[in-house]
Write an enzyme that holds these catalytic residues in place. Structure first.
Site, PDB file in Angstrom:
ATOM      1  N   ASP A 256     -55.334 -18.775  36.694  1.00  0.00           N
ATOM      2  CA  ASP A 256     -54.495 -18.097  35.635  1.00  0.00           C
ATOM      3  C   ASP A 256     -54.364 -16.714  36.188  1.00  0.00           C
ATOM      4  O   ASP A 256     -54.868 -16.255  37.363  1.00  0.00           O
ATOM      5  CB  ASP A 256     -55.725 -18.008  34.311  1.00  0.00           C
ATOM      6  CG  ASP A 256     -54.808 -18.122  32.941  1.00  0.00           C
ATOM      7  OD1 ASP A 256     -53.801 -17.309  32.957  1.00  0.00           O
ATOM      8  OD2 ASP A 256     -55.136 -18.951  32.344  1.00  0.00           O
ATOM      9  N   ASP A 276     -50.515 -16.529  40.311  1.00  0.00           N
ATOM     10  CA  ASP A 276     -49.156 -16.948  39.571  1.00  0.00           C
ATOM     11  C   ASP A 276     -49.037 -18.631  39.696  1.00  0.00           C
ATOM     12  O   ASP A 276     -48.524 -18.714  41.049  1.00  0.00           O
ATOM     13  CB  ASP A 276     -48.254 -15.986  39.976  1.00  0.00           C
ATOM     14  CG  ASP A 276     -46.919 -16.214  38.956  1.00  0.00           C
ATOM     15  OD1 ASP A 276     -46.794 -17.227  38.487  1.00  0.00           O
ATOM     16  OD2 ASP A 276     -46.092 -15.292  39.203  1.00  0.00           O
ATOM     17  N   MET A 277     -48.970 -19.316  38.721  1.00  0.00           N
ATOM     18  CA  MET A 277     -48.733 -20.632  38.882  1.00  0.00           C
ATOM     19  C   MET A 277     -47.447 -21.083  39.377  1.00  0.00           C
ATOM     20  O   MET A 277     -47.081 -22.098  39.993  1.00  0.00           O
ATOM     21  CB  MET A 277     -49.121 -21.505  37.581  1.00  0.00           C
ATOM     22  CG  MET A 277     -48.294 -21.031  36.413  1.00  0.00           C
ATOM     23  SD  MET A 277     -48.808 -21.717  34.956  1.00  0.00           S
ATOM     24  CE  MET A 277     -47.204 -21.439  33.810  1.00  0.00           C
ATOM     25  N   LYS A 290     -52.685 -28.981  30.513  1.00  0.00           N
ATOM     26  CA  LYS A 290     -52.959 -29.058  28.963  1.00  0.00           C
ATOM     27  C   LYS A 290     -52.242 -27.908  28.247  1.00  0.00           C
ATOM     28  O   LYS A 290     -52.341 -26.673  28.344  1.00  0.00           O
ATOM     29  CB  LYS A 290     -54.484 -29.111  28.737  1.00  0.00           C
ATOM     30  CG  LYS A 290     -54.765 -29.087  27.260  1.00  0.00           C
ATOM     31  CD  LYS A 290     -56.035 -28.776  26.794  1.00  0.00           C
ATOM     32  CE  LYS A 290     -56.068 -28.667  25.333  1.00  0.00           C
ATOM     33  NZ  LYS A 290     -55.681 -27.646  24.746  1.00  0.00           N
ATOM     34  N   HIS A 294     -45.060 -27.377  27.545  1.00  0.00           N
ATOM     35  CA  HIS A 294     -44.205 -27.080  26.493  1.00  0.00           C
ATOM     36  C   HIS A 294     -43.729 -25.771  26.191  1.00  0.00           C
ATOM     37  O   HIS A 294     -42.817 -25.307  25.329  1.00  0.00           O
ATOM     38  CB  HIS A 294     -44.575 -27.871  25.337  1.00  0.00           C
ATOM     39  CG  HIS A 294     -45.953 -26.888  24.672  1.00  0.00           C
ATOM     40  ND1 HIS A 294     -46.121 -27.338  23.480  1.00  0.00           N
ATOM     41  CD2 HIS A 294     -46.758 -26.215  25.165  1.00  0.00           C
ATOM     42  CE1 HIS A 294     -47.308 -26.355  23.030  1.00  0.00           C
ATOM     43  NE2 HIS A 294     -47.528 -25.800  24.116  1.00  0.00           N
TER      44      HIS A 294
END
Length: 389
Positions: A256, A276-277, A290, A294
């Protein structure tokens, strides 16, 4: 009252406005019940916001906890004695409880005329839904999640959502939330500590509720992997902690942003990694997402999924991405399920996010370079998706 038959219009009174042909055709004997049903449907849809308002009040004053105090069955008088509401509001509370029982949040048992126990008040009782509103730490509670969803900070900009769908000439850079507040929800969370805590508490509450079901119904998706990275797992890492407890041999990490990881507990059984993803994801057998995808548009999802693909081995070596998200239209053809899914899709416009159907998921999966996927519809409105390189 005489019904007007087709092709036999009644004589109009001198001052009566003329009736159109469509009016005459609509008010036929055969269509009366359809008209009444249509009238009912439109009123029901127009007043739907009152259901969520009533639920918000119930959360705010703690009605479920009050009923729980009396072993799950209480009168309005007893509820009033346990909540911070003036006793003069007894009639108002009774009307609120009537709404909450009709909507299925609580049930009600009315006194029998022949009852000899001296109780002449209706008894309101907990349901499986209202038990998820309890603050008792021994049971999962969705109150933090629902409180966040029903907060004025989110509810006000959502009033612009449907209008924005059809009236804005260009896709706005800001979400509906941004249009109302001038910043994204994530910017506001960075600046306002209380709202930031509310968001993280909401997501953690959802995770504590959902993960035991995931592990029970879909635990096989975690079998055969040795390491897992929970991307965007938050400061508590609730999902990674649950997976590590169920599969002790799996090395679980949480990725995260740095300011989120800084809030992580020092005694956690999982490792927290700041990063940073969209830039890089630590290597692992499986990447866990999860309720992440969206939040983002297709371009951002494709970029994130490419980073996921870079972090995992081939499918033959056990590499995969495990996604928990909605697949619109999936699962049994239940009307309440279908309606809730599309309501969530409108909600996500507030964040510039989107809920996707099977074909929309397939498009971004393949554009990100993945070869195959499998959808498991065992989680109510959400599904587990196994995505393979």
């Amino acid at each position: 009252m005489r019904l007007i038959k087709p092709h036999h219009p009644a004589q109009r009174k001198p001052n009566e406005p003329p009736r159109s042909a469509s009016y005459e055709m609509a008010h036929t004997e055969d269509s009366t019940q359809e008209l009444l049903q249509a009238h009912l449907q439109l009123l029901h849809e127009s007043l739907g916001y009152i259901k969520s308002t009533a639920l918000a009040v119930a959360l705010d004053v703690g009605i479920a906890d009050a009923i729980h105090h009396y072993s799950g069955s209480a009168t309005v008088s007893q509820i009033l004695a346990r909540i911070d509401v003036n006793p003069s509001k007894q009639r108002g509370l009774r009307r609120l409880m009537r709404m909450l029982t009709v909507s299925g949040i609580f049930t009600v048992q009315y006194p029998s005329p022949s009852s000899s126990d001296g109780c002449d008040e209706a008894l309101y009782q907990l349901t499986p839904a209202s038990r998820l509103l309890l603050s008792d730490s021994r049971s999962p509670s969705l109150t933090p999640l629902l409180t966040m969803l029903l907060s004025p900070l989110l509810a006000s900009p959502l009033a612009t959502v449907v209008s924005a769908l059809v009236r804005l000439e260009e896709q706005p850079d800001l979400s509906a939330f941004g249009i109302a507040h001038g910043e994204t929800v994530w910017d506001v969370a960075d600046q306002e500590a209380a709202f930031n805590i509310s968001l993280h508490d909401a997501f953690a509450a959802d995770t504590r509720f959902l993960m035991p079901i995931v592990l029970k119904e879909c635990g096989h998706v975690f079998q055969g992997i040795e390491s897992l990275v929970d991307v965007g797992g938050g400061p508590y890492g609730s999902a990674a902690v649950a997976i590590a407890a169920a599969f002790p041999h799996v090395k679980c990490s949480v990725l995260d942003l740095p300011h989120v990881v800084a809030q992580a507990p020092s005694d956690s059984k999982v490792q927290f990694v700041a990063g940073d993803m969209f830039e890089s994801i630590p290597p692992a057998n499986a990447i866990f997402l999860k309720w992440i995808l969206h939040d983002w548009g297709d371009d951002e999802c494709i970029k994130l999924l490419k980073r996921c693909k870079e972090a995992i081995p081939t499918r033959d070596a056990g590499g995969k991405v495990i996604i928990i998200d909605m697949v619109l239209g999936s699962g049994p053809p239940d009307e309440k399920r279908k309606e809730t899914q599309v309501l969530f899709d409108l909600l996500m416009i507030a964040f510039n996010g989107v809920e996707r159907d099977d074909q929309e998921w397939k498009k971004i999966f393949f554009e990100a370079g993945f070869k195959d996927y499998k959808i498991i519809t065992l989680l109510g409105i959400r599904s587990v998706i196994e995505l393979y390189p």
